[in-house]
Design a protein around this motif. Sequence first.
Motif, PDB file in Angstrom:
ATOM      1  N   ILE A 262      17.058  -4.307  12.275  1.00  0.00           N
ATOM      2  CA  ILE A 262      18.289  -3.634  11.896  1.00  0.00           C
ATOM      3  C   ILE A 262      17.955  -2.687  10.759  1.00  0.00           C
ATOM      4  N   CYS A 263      18.216  -1.408  10.971  1.00  0.00           N
ATOM      5  CA  CYS A 263      18.022  -0.395   9.937  1.00  0.00           C
ATOM      6  C   CYS A 263      19.398   0.055   9.471  1.00  0.00           C
ATOM      7  N   ILE A 264      19.645  -0.086   8.177  1.00  0.00           N
ATOM      8  CA  ILE A 264      20.954   0.218   7.618  1.00  0.00           C
ATOM      9  C   ILE A 264      20.822   1.414   6.681  1.00  0.00           C
ATOM     10  N   LYS A 265      21.635   2.408   6.901  1.00  0.00           N
ATOM     11  CA  LYS A 265      21.631   3.587   6.042  1.00  0.00           C
ATOM     12  C   LYS A 265      21.814   3.137   4.587  1.00  0.00           C
ATOM     13  N   LYS A 266      20.935   3.622   3.708  1.00  0.00           N
ATOM     14  CA  LYS A 266      20.929   3.161   2.323  1.00  0.00           C
ATOM     15  C   LYS A 266      22.271   3.359   1.634  1.00  0.00           C
ATOM     16  N   SER A 267      22.903   4.492   1.832  1.00  0.00           N
ATOM     17  CA  SER A 267      24.168   4.769   1.141  1.00  0.00           C
ATOM     18  C   SER A 267      25.252   3.774   1.529  1.00  0.00           C
ATOM     19  N   ILE A 268      25.250   3.312   2.774  1.00  0.00           N
ATOM     20  CA  ILE A 268      26.255   2.342   3.233  1.00  0.00           C
ATOM     21  C   ILE A 268      26.083   1.013   2.514  1.00  0.00           C
ATOM     22  N   LEU A 269      24.855   0.495   2.487  1.00  0.00           N
ATOM     23  CA  LEU A 269      24.602  -0.806   1.873  1.00  0.00           C
ATOM     24  C   LEU A 269      24.770  -0.738   0.356  1.00  0.00           C
ATOM     25  N   GLU A 270      24.283   0.316  -0.260  1.00  0.00           N
ATOM     26  CA  GLU A 270      24.386   0.441  -1.719  1.00  0.00           C
ATOM     27  C   GLU A 270      25.834   0.552  -2.184  1.00  0.00           C
ATOM     28  N   LYS A 271      26.675   1.195  -1.392  1.00  0.00           N
ATOM     29  CA  LYS A 271      28.082   1.350  -1.761  1.00  0.00           C
ATOM     30  C   LYS A 271      28.859   0.049  -1.547  1.00  0.00           C
ATOM     31  N   SER A 272      28.665  -0.574  -0.394  1.00  0.00           N
ATOM     32  CA  SER A 272      29.465  -1.748  -0.039  1.00  0.00           C
ATOM     33  C   SER A 272      28.907  -3.061  -0.584  1.00  0.00           C
ATOM     34  N   PHE A 273      27.581  -3.175  -0.637  1.00  0.00           N
ATOM     35  CA  PHE A 273      26.951  -4.434  -1.037  1.00  0.00           C
ATOM     36  C   PHE A 273      25.762  -4.168  -1.964  1.00  0.00           C
ATOM     37  N   PRO A 274      26.014  -3.696  -3.187  1.00  0.00           N
ATOM     38  CA  PRO A 274      24.898  -3.333  -4.076  1.00  0.00           C
ATOM     39  C   PRO A 274      23.958  -4.496  -4.386  1.00  0.00           C
ATOM     40  N   GLN A 275      24.482  -5.731  -4.479  1.00  0.00           N
ATOM     41  CA  GLN A 275      23.631  -6.874  -4.768  1.00  0.00           C
ATOM     42  C   GLN A 275      22.676  -7.168  -3.612  1.00  0.00           C
ATOM     43  N   ILE A 276      23.095  -6.876  -2.398  1.00  0.00           N
ATOM     44  CA  ILE A 276      22.237  -7.083  -1.234  1.00  0.00           C
ATOM     45  C   ILE A 276      21.191  -5.979  -1.161  1.00  0.00           C
ATOM     46  N   ALA A 277      21.609  -4.748  -1.449  1.00  0.00           N
ATOM     47  CA  ALA A 277      20.678  -3.624  -1.427  1.00  0.00           C
ATOM     48  C   ALA A 277      19.517  -3.880  -2.378  1.00  0.00           C
ATOM     49  N   SER A 278      19.790  -4.492  -3.522  1.00  0.00           N
ATOM     50  CA  SER A 278      18.717  -4.742  -4.489  1.00  0.00           C
ATOM     51  C   SER A 278      17.671  -5.711  -3.941  1.00  0.00           C
ATOM     52  N   ALA A 279      18.060  -6.577  -2.999  1.00  0.00           N
ATOM     53  CA  ALA A 279      17.097  -7.518  -2.410  1.00  0.00           C
ATOM     54  C   ALA A 279      16.036  -6.797  -1.585  1.00  0.00           C
ATOM     55  N   PHE A 280      16.361  -5.621  -1.073  1.00  0.00           N
ATOM     56  CA  PHE A 280      15.426  -4.871  -0.253  1.00  0.00           C
ATOM     57  C   PHE A 280      14.427  -4.075  -1.088  1.00  0.00           C
ATOM     58  N   CYS A 281      14.753  -3.831  -2.344  1.00  0.00           N
ATOM     59  CA  CYS A 281      13.939  -2.921  -3.167  1.00  0.00           C
ATOM     60  C   CYS A 281      12.494  -3.378  -3.314  1.00  0.00           C
ATOM     61  N   GLY A 282      12.253  -4.650  -3.563  1.00  0.00           N
ATOM     62  CA  GLY A 282      10.882  -5.121  -3.717  1.00  0.00           C
ATOM     63  C   GLY A 282      10.182  -5.343  -2.396  1.00  0.00           C
ATOM     64  N   GLY A 283      10.944  -5.552  -1.348  1.00  0.00           N
ATOM     65  CA  GLY A 283      10.363  -5.865  -0.044  1.00  0.00           C
ATOM     66  C   GLY A 283       9.720  -7.242  -0.068  1.00  0.00           C
ATOM     67  N   GLY A 284       9.486  -7.781   1.078  1.00  0.00           N
ATOM     68  CA  GLY A 284       8.838  -9.075   1.177  1.00  0.00           C
ATOM     69  C   GLY A 284       9.192  -9.775   2.467  1.00  0.00           C
ATOM     70  N   CYS A 285       8.510 -10.872   2.704  1.00  0.00           N
ATOM     71  CA  CYS A 285       8.692 -11.636   3.933  1.00  0.00           C
ATOM     72  C   CYS A 285       8.804 -13.111   3.593  1.00  0.00           C
ATOM     73  N   PHE A 286       9.534 -13.839   4.407  1.00  0.00           N
ATOM     74  CA  PHE A 286       9.591 -15.287   4.251  1.00  0.00           C
ATOM     75  C   PHE A 286      10.018 -15.934   5.558  1.00  0.00           C
ATOM     76  N   LEU A 287       9.782 -17.230   5.641  1.00  0.00           N
ATOM     77  CA  LEU A 287      10.179 -18.027   6.802  1.00  0.00           C
ATOM     78  C   LEU A 287      11.345 -18.909   6.378  1.00  0.00           C
ATOM     79  N   PRO A 288      12.574 -18.578   6.822  1.00  0.00           N
ATOM     80  CA  PRO A 288      13.734 -19.390   6.443  1.00  0.00           C
ATOM     81  C   PRO A 288      13.686 -20.772   7.084  1.00  0.00           C
ATOM     82  N   ASP A 289      14.493 -21.669   6.559  1.00  0.00           N
ATOM     83  CA  ASP A 289      14.561 -23.011   7.134  1.00  0.00           C
ATOM     84  C   ASP A 289      15.140 -22.950   8.547  1.00  0.00           C
ATOM     85  N   ALA A 290      15.015 -24.040   9.270  1.00  0.00           N
ATOM     86  CA  ALA A 290      15.412 -24.085  10.682  1.00  0.00           C
ATOM     87  C   ALA A 290      16.887 -23.754  10.886  1.00  0.00           C
ATOM     88  N   GLN A 291      17.758 -24.216   9.985  1.00  0.00           N
ATOM     89  CA  GLN A 291      19.188 -23.956  10.135  1.00  0.00           C
ATOM     90  C   GLN A 291      19.482 -22.457   9.994  1.00  0.00           C
TER      91      GLN A 291
END
Length: 155
Positions: free
Chosen positions: A82-111
Amino acid sequence: MRTYIHNGVRILYNSKAPTQFNMHKPHFHNEYELYFLTGGSRLFYINDKVYPLSGGSLAFVDGETMHRSFSDCNAPHTRFVICIKKSILEKSFPQIASAFCGGGCFLPDAQTQHIFRFLLGEICRECETENPLRDEALSSLVTKCDAANIVIVCF
């Protein structure tokens, strides 16, 4: 690979069998990218770091950083991007947009993986329909789930 575009959100997903696609060169774009590997294994390169991914892994990418996914043995895989236009995410969900800034990968739990698989399956089904209300149905799939103390917006 199928692509669906709606209101600044671009969705790419495997619609049939696993693919053996490899990105040979890193790239960048002006979008945030959420990459969910649903099956197989990959290596994900983000800004001079390589992360090993297995089925169920997530990658968060600020599209303006160099990135690519590849396999050293060209193994088949399935993915959902899913590619989200930066202006959309930064305007509506700035706290979520900040999670993308550093980048990274992880394996979430099964649930959390189960929630993502369910939600992404619903999105795929909607993308495949010819329903005249498809855009509205996809927009209603704005979903939040808690993963690693951040809220991930899938659509």
